[in-house]
Design a protein around this motif. Structure first.
Motif, PDB file in Angstrom:
ATOM      1  N   CYS A   1     -16.741   6.417   3.403  1.00  0.00           N
ATOM      2  CA  CYS A   1     -16.960   5.186   4.145  1.00  0.00           C
ATOM      3  C   CYS A   1     -16.911   4.003   3.180  1.00  0.00           C
ATOM      4  O   CYS A   1     -17.888   3.280   3.017  1.00  0.00           O
ATOM      5  N   PRO A   2     -15.772   3.805   2.497  1.00  0.00           N
ATOM      6  CA  PRO A   2     -15.720   2.825   1.403  1.00  0.00           C
ATOM      7  C   PRO A   2     -16.037   1.404   1.849  1.00  0.00           C
ATOM      8  O   PRO A   2     -15.749   1.024   2.982  1.00  0.00           O
ATOM      9  N   LEU A   3     -16.620   0.640   0.950  1.00  0.00           N
ATOM     10  CA  LEU A   3     -16.899  -0.777   1.220  1.00  0.00           C
ATOM     11  C   LEU A   3     -15.585  -1.537   1.275  1.00  0.00           C
ATOM     12  O   LEU A   3     -14.830  -1.548   0.316  1.00  0.00           O
TER      13      LEU A   3
ATOM     14  N   MET B   1     -26.777   2.466   3.341  1.00  0.00           N
ATOM     15  CA  MET B   1     -25.523   3.017   3.844  1.00  0.00           C
ATOM     16  C   MET B   1     -25.783   4.168   4.818  1.00  0.00           C
ATOM     17  O   MET B   1     -25.074   4.322   5.820  1.00  0.00           O
ATOM     18  N   ALA B   2     -26.798   4.994   4.530  1.00  0.00           N
ATOM     19  CA  ALA B   2     -27.003   6.225   5.301  1.00  0.00           C
ATOM     20  C   ALA B   2     -27.381   5.942   6.746  1.00  0.00           C
ATOM     21  O   ALA B   2     -27.018   6.703   7.650  1.00  0.00           O
ATOM     22  N   ARG B   3     -28.116   4.846   6.984  1.00  0.00           N
ATOM     23  CA  ARG B   3     -28.543   4.559   8.348  1.00  0.00           C
ATOM     24  C   ARG B   3     -27.348   4.310   9.274  1.00  0.00           C
ATOM     25  O   ARG B   3     -27.286   4.823  10.399  1.00  0.00           O
TER      26      ARG B   3
ATOM     27  N   PHE C   1     -21.108   3.731  -4.330  1.00  0.00           N
ATOM     28  CA  PHE C   1     -21.141   5.174  -4.601  1.00  0.00           C
ATOM     29  C   PHE C   1     -21.473   5.961  -3.341  1.00  0.00           C
ATOM     30  O   PHE C   1     -20.778   6.912  -2.966  1.00  0.00           O
ATOM     31  N   TRP C   2     -22.543   5.561  -2.646  1.00  0.00           N
ATOM     32  CA  TRP C   2     -22.957   6.307  -1.457  1.00  0.00           C
ATOM     33  C   TRP C   2     -21.965   6.125  -0.314  1.00  0.00           C
ATOM     34  O   TRP C   2     -21.697   7.057   0.452  1.00  0.00           O
TER      35      TRP C   2
ATOM     36  N   GLU D   1     -29.782  13.126   4.366  1.00  0.00           N
ATOM     37  CA  GLU D   1     -28.332  13.300   4.420  1.00  0.00           C
ATOM     38  C   GLU D   1     -27.875  13.063   5.858  1.00  0.00           C
ATOM     39  O   GLU D   1     -28.286  13.776   6.765  1.00  0.00           O
ATOM     40  N   PRO D   2     -27.047  12.044   6.094  1.00  0.00           N
ATOM     41  CA  PRO D   2     -26.571  11.834   7.462  1.00  0.00           C
ATOM     42  C   PRO D   2     -25.872  13.095   7.969  1.00  0.00           C
ATOM     43  O   PRO D   2     -25.145  13.750   7.223  1.00  0.00           O
TER      44      PRO D   2
END
Lengths: 298, 298
Positions: free
Chosen positions: A113-115, A67-69, A106-107, A174-175
């Motif tokens: 940025c919900p799925l 997710m972070a990328r 969660f992330w 951390e983005p």
């Protein structure tokens, strides 16, 4: 054919795209126009054995990095994420899909940025998580592109560089969403160009230089290095996965630290010309392309 | 765990999502709101050995199907495509990436859905093409969901059903964009619900019934079958990859054929209750779940 050459195939066929595409391939995210609203879209793949090792990374770390990328790409556009979509190809026999999606969710929620959708297949090969992140540009500044650095701008970077893979930081970064929003708030249009450092300072800064049609010089002595980089700026420039923001500023720089404590360091300058170079302590000028980096890195 | 169960994991964690998500997982595409504009997003994977066989499908067919599936999802929402993003995991040794992307770009442009970005990785496993398609709902009707069928509506389908895999039609189908736009134009809100038939009429109609909280009955004798279906409606109901539109209409039906010649056939009705059933010639009522279909199909 290398992956970087393959990616060029996409760019080659995507010049001057029709509405609603304002910015196509070649930046951290595409910029689309719907009604009066600009929308950011980025797609990235996290590949088992390439971006993480199944044996040494926890499910939480894999989910976080997946997710972070994409979230980092949105930050690099000066944007904030809206939602994400995950297309997962799971290695046959992978039994922890439920936990993996729980942690991705969660992330995703952690970064607002919900799925909002996805697709799952089981394959006889490595697990690949393809993540599409949708976002909005900063309401005042608009999307911050790579192509708009100007001679006379200063080159800056958030945080510190180097040793991301060795230290495991690539699994826990951390983005830089807060820093990106603050820079847009503080600098507005003076924040002239931005990229996130996924493939190393040398290659990524070269991308700003090429897209903007300018020359960029980096001062080796000014580079803020992590302890794990052991003072080796050559390695730090070539190493990937820092996920810091590299940006150019017209006029006065922002404060030395963002409100959340992240440092903002001037590391070079934008000049007329082309290419990306490092000025060493002893006044030597080195083309960053000669420092070597992994051309297979995306 | 089956893929259908895995997909449920995504839906489970994506109820009542915050803005800008209006409709999350569980329809053909998500519906997002940016400013005053609604945006459709769908993500699908095309997996070598699952959705096509490398040995028997041409690159053009693979490229076409990769794009067409996502475009069909947008059609099923009553929308038109805007652009697409491809995350490709290519089998190591695959040497035709250039031609594959050329053909994907061709088909994307054919359906007014230009490639606006992507990502490429080389993997030791089957080729997987993850395609994200972005679109806009019909400007008058808005997004057509699965959850809005009402008792009293008629159940209809475009074109003919069955034999898609055997005939190779699954590699050459035309996404029903024109038909979808025409239905929205003609019927407006009377076009009450819609889905595209990727997993077979039985399973996909069940999805409308479940999402809408209604019972749906299909008349076996009314089903428009392809010649390749050899009159076997049981097989046709279970077979996937028709990529026709299945929709519900309140009041009078549209014309028997769309302006482009595609037939519009009434095949059943929406009633109070729940579940999806077939009425046979001799008056028997069969739960479609008992007809059997491949639960591994997405």
């Amino acid at each position: 054919m290398r992956e970087s050459e393959l990616l060029a195939l996409i760019e080659l066929r995507s010049q001057d795209l029709p509405a609603p595409v304002i910015v196509g391939p070649g930046d951290d995210a595409a910029v689309l126009l719907f009604g009066a609203a600009q929308v950011l879209v980025t797609v990235d793949q996290l590949v088992e054995g390439r971006h993480y090792e199944q044996a040494s990374a926890t499910l939480d770390q894999i989910a976080r990095k997946a997710m972070a990328r994409g979230v980092s790409d949105i930050a690099a556009m000066g944007g904030r994420p809206a939602c994400a979509f995950v297309a997962a190809s799971l290695r046959a026999g992978f039994t922890e899909a439920d936990e993996l999606f729980e942690r991705m969710s969660f992330w995703a929620n952690t970064w607002s940025c919900p799925l909002a959708g996805g697709d799952i297949a089981v394959v006889d090969g490595p697990t690949v998580l393809s993540v599409t992140v949708i976002g909005s540009p900063h309401p005042g500044r608009g999307a911050v592109l790579r192509r708009t650095a100007r001679p006379g701008d200063r080159l800056m970077v958030t945080g510190r560089l180097g040793g991301s893979l060795e230290s495991g930081r690539h699994l826990a970064f951390e983005p830089r969403l807060a820093e990106s929003a603050w820079l847009c708030d503080e600098l507005g249009d003076r924040l002239s160009a931005m990229i996130d450092l996924s493939d190393g300072l040398g290659l990524d800064t070269s991308r700003i230089a090429k897209a903007s049609g300018v020359r960029i010089e980096i001062d080796a002595a000014a580079l803020p290095l992590h302890d794990e980089a052991h003072g080796d700026w050559r390695a730090a420039i070539s190493a990937g996965e820092d996920y810091e923001l590299c940006f150019t500023v017209a006029g006065e720089p922002p404060a030395d630290t963002a409100p959340n404590g992240t440092s903002m360091t001037t590391i070079g300058r934008v000049l007329e010309g082309e290419g990306c170079f490092v000025r060493t302590d002893d006044g030597e000028t080195i083309d960053v392309a000669d420092l070597g980096w992994d051309h297979n890195a995306k």
